[in-house]
Design an enzyme around this catalytic site. Structure first.
Site, PDB file in Angstrom:
ATOM      1  NE  ARG A   1       0.799 -13.720   7.012  1.00  0.00           N
ATOM      2  CZ  ARG A   1       1.154 -12.597   7.642  1.00  0.00           C
ATOM      3  NH1 ARG A   1       1.451 -11.512   6.961  1.00  0.00           N
ATOM      4  NH2 ARG A   1       1.232 -12.566   8.956  1.00  0.00           N
TER       5      ARG A   1
ATOM      6  CE1 TYR B   1      -2.293  -2.840   8.733  1.00  0.00           C
ATOM      7  CE2 TYR B   1      -1.705  -5.152   8.541  1.00  0.00           C
ATOM      8  CZ  TYR B   1      -2.312  -4.025   8.026  1.00  0.00           C
ATOM      9  OH  TYR B   1      -2.943  -4.090   6.798  1.00  0.00           O
TER      10      TYR B   1
ATOM     11  CD  GLU C   1       8.977   1.289  -0.151  1.00  0.00           C
ATOM     12  OE1 GLU C   1       8.236   2.144   0.365  1.00  0.00           O
ATOM     13  OE2 GLU C   1      10.216   1.344  -0.112  1.00  0.00           O
TER      14      GLU C   1
ATOM     15  CB  SER D   1      -4.352  -7.683   7.374  1.00  0.00           C
ATOM     16  OG  SER D   1      -3.059  -8.200   7.140  1.00  0.00           O
TER      17      SER D   1
HETATM   18  P1  NAD Z   1      -3.281   2.345   1.209  1.00  0.00           P
HETATM   19  O1  NAD Z   1      -2.410   2.888   2.276  1.00  0.00           O
HETATM   20  O2  NAD Z   1      -2.904   2.601  -0.198  1.00  0.00           O
HETATM   21  O3  NAD Z   1      -4.791   2.832   1.421  1.00  0.00           O
HETATM   22  C1  NAD Z   1      -5.311   3.178   2.675  1.00  0.00           C
HETATM   23  C2  NAD Z   1      -5.862   4.589   2.558  1.00  0.00           C
HETATM   24  O4  NAD Z   1      -6.468   4.953   3.797  1.00  0.00           O
HETATM   25  C3  NAD Z   1      -4.763   5.638   2.288  1.00  0.00           C
HETATM   26  O5  NAD Z   1      -5.009   6.329   1.080  1.00  0.00           O
HETATM   27  C4  NAD Z   1      -4.829   6.557   3.487  1.00  0.00           C
HETATM   28  O6  NAD Z   1      -4.574   7.926   3.190  1.00  0.00           O
HETATM   29  C5  NAD Z   1      -6.264   6.345   3.944  1.00  0.00           C
HETATM   30  N1  NAD Z   1      -6.425   6.748   5.327  1.00  0.00           N
HETATM   31  C6  NAD Z   1      -5.619   6.451   6.382  1.00  0.00           C
HETATM   32  N2  NAD Z   1      -6.060   7.050   7.491  1.00  0.00           N
HETATM   33  C7  NAD Z   1      -7.163   7.755   7.132  1.00  0.00           C
HETATM   34  C8  NAD Z   1      -8.038   8.607   7.843  1.00  0.00           C
HETATM   35  N3  NAD Z   1      -7.842   8.854   9.129  1.00  0.00           N
HETATM   36  N4  NAD Z   1      -9.060   9.177   7.170  1.00  0.00           N
HETATM   37  C9  NAD Z   1      -9.242   8.955   5.842  1.00  0.00           C
HETATM   38  N5  NAD Z   1      -8.437   8.152   5.123  1.00  0.00           N
HETATM   39  C10 NAD Z   1      -7.407   7.561   5.757  1.00  0.00           C
HETATM   40  O7  NAD Z   1      -3.400   0.767   1.490  1.00  0.00           O
HETATM   41  P2  NAD Z   1      -4.081  -0.378   0.628  1.00  0.00           P
HETATM   42  O8  NAD Z   1      -3.018  -1.329   0.260  1.00  0.00           O
HETATM   43  O9  NAD Z   1      -4.955   0.187  -0.428  1.00  0.00           O
HETATM   44  O10 NAD Z   1      -4.958  -1.083   1.763  1.00  0.00           O
HETATM   45  C11 NAD Z   1      -6.354  -0.865   1.887  1.00  0.00           C
HETATM   46  C12 NAD Z   1      -6.869  -1.629   3.086  1.00  0.00           C
HETATM   47  O11 NAD Z   1      -6.574  -3.025   2.940  1.00  0.00           O
HETATM   48  C13 NAD Z   1      -6.244  -1.209   4.424  1.00  0.00           C
HETATM   49  O12 NAD Z   1      -7.222  -1.289   5.426  1.00  0.00           O
HETATM   50  C14 NAD Z   1      -5.187  -2.257   4.664  1.00  0.00           C
HETATM   51  O13 NAD Z   1      -4.874  -2.408   6.029  1.00  0.00           O
HETATM   52  C15 NAD Z   1      -5.869  -3.490   4.086  1.00  0.00           C
HETATM   53  N6  NAD Z   1      -4.896  -4.511   3.690  1.00  0.00           N
HETATM   54  C16 NAD Z   1      -4.092  -4.298   2.611  1.00  0.00           C
HETATM   55  C17 NAD Z   1      -3.159  -5.271   2.257  1.00  0.00           C
HETATM   56  C18 NAD Z   1      -2.229  -5.089   1.088  1.00  0.00           C
HETATM   57  O14 NAD Z   1      -1.420  -5.970   0.865  1.00  0.00           O
HETATM   58  N7  NAD Z   1      -2.324  -4.007   0.333  1.00  0.00           N
HETATM   59  C19 NAD Z   1      -3.071  -6.455   2.989  1.00  0.00           C
HETATM   60  C20 NAD Z   1      -3.901  -6.624   4.080  1.00  0.00           C
HETATM   61  C21 NAD Z   1      -4.842  -5.657   4.411  1.00  0.00           C
HETATM   62  N1  GDD Z   2       8.796  -4.164   2.199  1.00  0.00           N
HETATM   63  C1  GDD Z   2       9.909  -4.845   1.904  1.00  0.00           C
HETATM   64  N2  GDD Z   2      10.924  -4.202   1.260  1.00  0.00           N
HETATM   65  N3  GDD Z   2       9.999  -6.135   2.274  1.00  0.00           N
HETATM   66  C2  GDD Z   2      11.126  -6.794   1.944  1.00  0.00           C
HETATM   67  C3  GDD Z   2      12.178  -6.204   1.267  1.00  0.00           C
HETATM   68  C4  GDD Z   2      12.080  -4.832   0.907  1.00  0.00           C
HETATM   69  O1  GDD Z   2      12.967  -4.220   0.316  1.00  0.00           O
HETATM   70  N4  GDD Z   2      13.164  -7.126   1.090  1.00  0.00           N
HETATM   71  C5  GDD Z   2      12.707  -8.252   1.637  1.00  0.00           C
HETATM   72  N5  GDD Z   2      11.485  -8.063   2.181  1.00  0.00           N
HETATM   73  C6  GDD Z   2      10.737  -9.077   2.942  1.00  0.00           C
HETATM   74  C7  GDD Z   2      10.230  -8.605   4.288  1.00  0.00           C
HETATM   75  O2  GDD Z   2      11.290  -8.610   5.225  1.00  0.00           O
HETATM   76  C8  GDD Z   2       9.179  -9.671   4.579  1.00  0.00           C
HETATM   77  O3  GDD Z   2       9.783 -10.801   5.155  1.00  0.00           O
HETATM   78  C9  GDD Z   2       8.652 -10.016   3.188  1.00  0.00           C
HETATM   79  O4  GDD Z   2       9.575  -9.457   2.243  1.00  0.00           O
HETATM   80  C10 GDD Z   2       7.288  -9.435   2.885  1.00  0.00           C
HETATM   81  O5  GDD Z   2       7.326  -8.082   3.239  1.00  0.00           O
HETATM   82  P1  GDD Z   2       6.106  -7.070   2.945  1.00  0.00           P
HETATM   83  O6  GDD Z   2       5.567  -7.330   1.599  1.00  0.00           O
HETATM   84  O7  GDD Z   2       6.597  -5.693   3.214  1.00  0.00           O
HETATM   85  O8  GDD Z   2       5.073  -7.395   4.102  1.00  0.00           O
HETATM   86  P2  GDD Z   2       4.379  -8.747   4.664  1.00  0.00           P
HETATM   87  O9  GDD Z   2       4.002  -9.716   3.603  1.00  0.00           O
HETATM   88  O10 GDD Z   2       5.211  -9.298   5.747  1.00  0.00           O
HETATM   89  O11 GDD Z   2       3.069  -8.108   5.247  1.00  0.00           O
HETATM   90  C11 GDD Z   2       2.279  -7.353   4.337  1.00  0.00           C
HETATM   91  O12 GDD Z   2       1.157  -8.067   3.964  1.00  0.00           O
HETATM   92  C12 GDD Z   2       0.170  -8.162   4.941  1.00  0.00           C
HETATM   93  C13 GDD Z   2      -0.967  -9.017   4.410  1.00  0.00           C
HETATM   94  O13 GDD Z   2      -0.514 -10.255   4.002  1.00  0.00           O
HETATM   95  C14 GDD Z   2       2.025  -5.988   4.948  1.00  0.00           C
HETATM   96  O14 GDD Z   2       1.657  -5.065   3.948  1.00  0.00           O
HETATM   97  C15 GDD Z   2       0.935  -6.022   5.937  1.00  0.00           C
HETATM   98  O15 GDD Z   2       0.584  -4.680   6.277  1.00  0.00           O
HETATM   99  C16 GDD Z   2      -0.261  -6.756   5.312  1.00  0.00           C
HETATM  100  O16 GDD Z   2      -1.321  -6.803   6.209  1.00  0.00           O
END
Ligand code: NAD
Ligand code: GDD
Length: 329
Positions: free
Chosen positions: A283, A149, A191, A118
Site C-alpha cells: 500500500r 473496517y 497500536e 481510510s
Molecule cells: P484513535 O483510536 O486514537 O481515535 C479515535 C477516538 O474515537 C478514540 O479516542 C476513541 O475513544 C473515540 N471513539 C470511539 N468510539 C467512540 C464513541 N462511540 N463515542 C465517542 N468517541 C469514540 O484513532 P486515530 O488514529 O486518532 O484515528 C482517528 C480517525 O482517523 C479514525 O476515524 C480512524 O479510523 C481514522 N484513520 C486513522 C488512521 C491512522 O493511521 N491513525 C488511518 C486511517 C483512518
Molecule cells: N500492528 C503491527 N504490529 N503490525 C505489524 C507488526 C506489529 O508488531 N509487525 C509487522 N506488522 C505489519 C502488519 O502485519 C502489516 O502488514 C503492516 O505491518 C502494517 O500494519 P499496521 O500498521 O498495524 O496496519 P495497516 O497499515 O495494515 O493498516 C493501518 O492503516 C490503515 C490506513 O492506511 C490500520 O491502522 C488501519 O486501521 C488504517 O485504516
C-alpha cells in the site's frame, strides 16, 4: 471567533487536531468516550460521552458551530482490524457515530464536516503486488476492501456524500494512510506497525531480536501526524469535497522499516519474521489528486517522523518503568 467540534478528541489524531485548531485561534469543543491518555488535548470544553447515543450527539452538535471534525471510530492496527474478532463492533460503533453526527448537523444547520476515512477502503486486488500497489482515488470501485473496517469507511464516505447531495452538508473526506507519531497508541493491541516496531526495538537488548509479523516484504507508507493535521486543515479550508488521500508516498517494506528503527536505536538487533495478521501485501499513497486540488502534499521524510516517534516511545517506556518501581515500594 470560529467554533469547532472535534469528535474523537481523546484519540491520537483528534488530540493533535484540537491543539492545531487552538493555535489558529478557534474555540474548540472535544468529545470522546475517554480522556486522552497522554493529556494531549487543550479543548475549551471536553465532553466525555458516547456518540453512539443520539442524545450525546444532540448535546455536542450545537447550531453555533462553524465546523465539525469527525474522527471518532473503533480503530486500531493490523492486530485489531485484521483478525476478524472485532468486526461487528467496528461496523456497529463507527456507523452509529457517523449517523448520529450527520443527523444532528442536518437539524442544527452545521454545514461543514470533515470525515476521516481510510486507505483500507481501497480494493485488495490492486494491493497484491508489494512493489506496485494502486491507491489512486479513482481506483475505489469496483469495491473490494480486505477488511470490514474498510467496508465501513467506504459506506460512511457514501453516507457523508448523500447528506451533501440531499441536505446541503459540505463534506470534506480524507483517506488517511497509516498515520503515526508522538501521543499515538504504542501498546495494548491497537497500536499500528510504526509504534509497535519502535516499542519492540526500544525494549530489545543490544544483540537481541524483534518479531515482525509476516515475511517483512509487505509494503506501506507512514505519515507523521503533523502532516496529517496540515492536510485536514487545508482540505477543510478548500472547496474540494474529496475523497482524497492524505498519506506519504515514501513506500517501504516492513523489514526495511524495522532496519531504519534499529539503526536509529544504535543497537544491534536481528529481525525474526513470524506469522501474524498482515492485511494487504502493498500500500502506498497516491498524491496526484491532493497536489492538483490543494496545491500541496505531505513532504516530511519518513526518517524525521520515526526519530521523533522512537524518542517519544522510549520516554513512555521509561515513565512506565518508573511508575512500576514506585508502585512496588
Ligand atoms: P484513535 O483510536 O486514537 O481515535 C479515535 C477516538 O474515537 C478514540 O479516542 C476513541 O475513544 C473515540 N471513539 C470511539 N468510539 C467512540 C464513541 N462511540 N463515542 C465517542 N468517541 C469514540 O484513532 P486515530 O488514529 O486518532 O484515528 C482517528 C480517525 O482517523 C479514525 O476515524 C480512524 O479510523 C481514522 N484513520 C486513522 C488512521 C491512522 O493511521 N491513525 C488511518 C486511517 C483512518
Ligand atoms: N500492528 C503491527 N504490529 N503490525 C505489524 C507488526 C506489529 O508488531 N509487525 C509487522 N506488522 C505489519 C502488519 O502485519 C502489516 O502488514 C503492516 O505491518 C502494517 O500494519 P499496521 O500498521 O498495524 O496496519 P495497516 O497499515 O495494515 O493498516 C493501518 O492503516 C490503515 C490506513 O492506511 C490500520 O491502522 C488501519 O486501521 C488504517 O485504516
Amino acid at each position: 471567533m470560529k467554533k469547532a467540534l472535534v469528535c474523537g478528541a481523546g484519540g491520537f489524531i483528534g488530540g493533535h487536531l484540537v491543539n492545531r485548531l487552538k493555535s489558529e485561534g478557534y474555540w474548540v469543543r472535544g468529545v470522546d468516550i475517554k480522556y486522552n491518555e497522554y493529556g494531549n488535548t487543550n479543548a475549551d470544553e471536553f465532553i466525555l460521552g458516547d456518540l453512539r447515543d443520539p442524545a450525546i450527539a444532540a448535546e455536542v452538535v450545537t447550531s453555533d458551530l462553524n465546523e465539525i471534525y469527525q474522527l471518532a471510530a473503533d480503530m486500531g492496527g493490523a492486530g485489531f482490524v485484521f483478525t476478524g474478532d472485532n468486526d461487528a463492533s467496528i461496523m456497529h460503533n463507527s456507523v452509529l457515530c457517523n449517523l448520529n453526527i450527520l443527523e444532528e448537523a442536518k437539524h442544527k444547520g452545521v454545514k461543514r464536516i470533515f470525515y476521516s476515512s481510510s486507505a483500507c477502503m481501497y480494493p485488495e486486488y490492486n494491493q497484491l503486488d508489494p512493489e506496485n500497489p494502486k491507491c489512486s482515488e479513482d481506483s475505489a470501485y469496483p469495491a473490494a476492501p480486505d477488511s470490514e473496517y474498510g467496508w465501513e469507511k467506504l459506506f460512511s464516505e457514501r453516507l457523508y456524500l448523500t447528506y451533501q447531495r440531499n441536505h446541503g452538508i459540505e463534506a470534506r473526506i480524507a483517506r488517511f494512510h497509516n498515520i503515526f507519531g508522538p501521543q499515538g497508541t504504542w501498546e495494548g493491541g491497537r497500536e499500528k506497525a510504526p509504534a509497535a516496531v519502535c516499542r519492540k526495538v526500544a525494549m530489545a537488548e543490544d544483540g537481541g531480536s524483534i518479531e515482525i509479523w509476516g515475511d517483512g516484504k509487505q509494503t506501506r507508507s507512514f505519515l507523521i501526524v503533523d502532516e496529517c493535521v496540515e492536510g485536514i486543515r487545508r482540505l477543510m479550508e478548500s472547496d474540494f469535497s474529496g475523497p482524497v488521500n492524505i498519506g506519504s508516498e515514501e513506500m517501504i517494506s516492513l523489514n526495511d522499516f524495522a532496519k531504519m528503527v534499529i539503526e536509529l536505536s544504535g543497537k544491534s538487533i536481528a529481525i525474526n519474521n513470524i506469522k501474524g495478521p498482515t492485511g494487504v501485501r502493498g500500500r502506498n499513497s497516491d498524491n496526484r489528486l491532493i497536489q492538483e486540488k490543494l496545491g500541496w502534499a505531505p513532504s516530511t521524510p519518513l526518517r524525521v517522523g520515526v526519530e521523533k516517534t522512537y524518542n517519544w516511545i522510549c520516554e513512555q517506556i521509561q515513565k512506565k518503568a518508573e511508575v512500576e518501581v514506585l508502585e512496588e515500594v
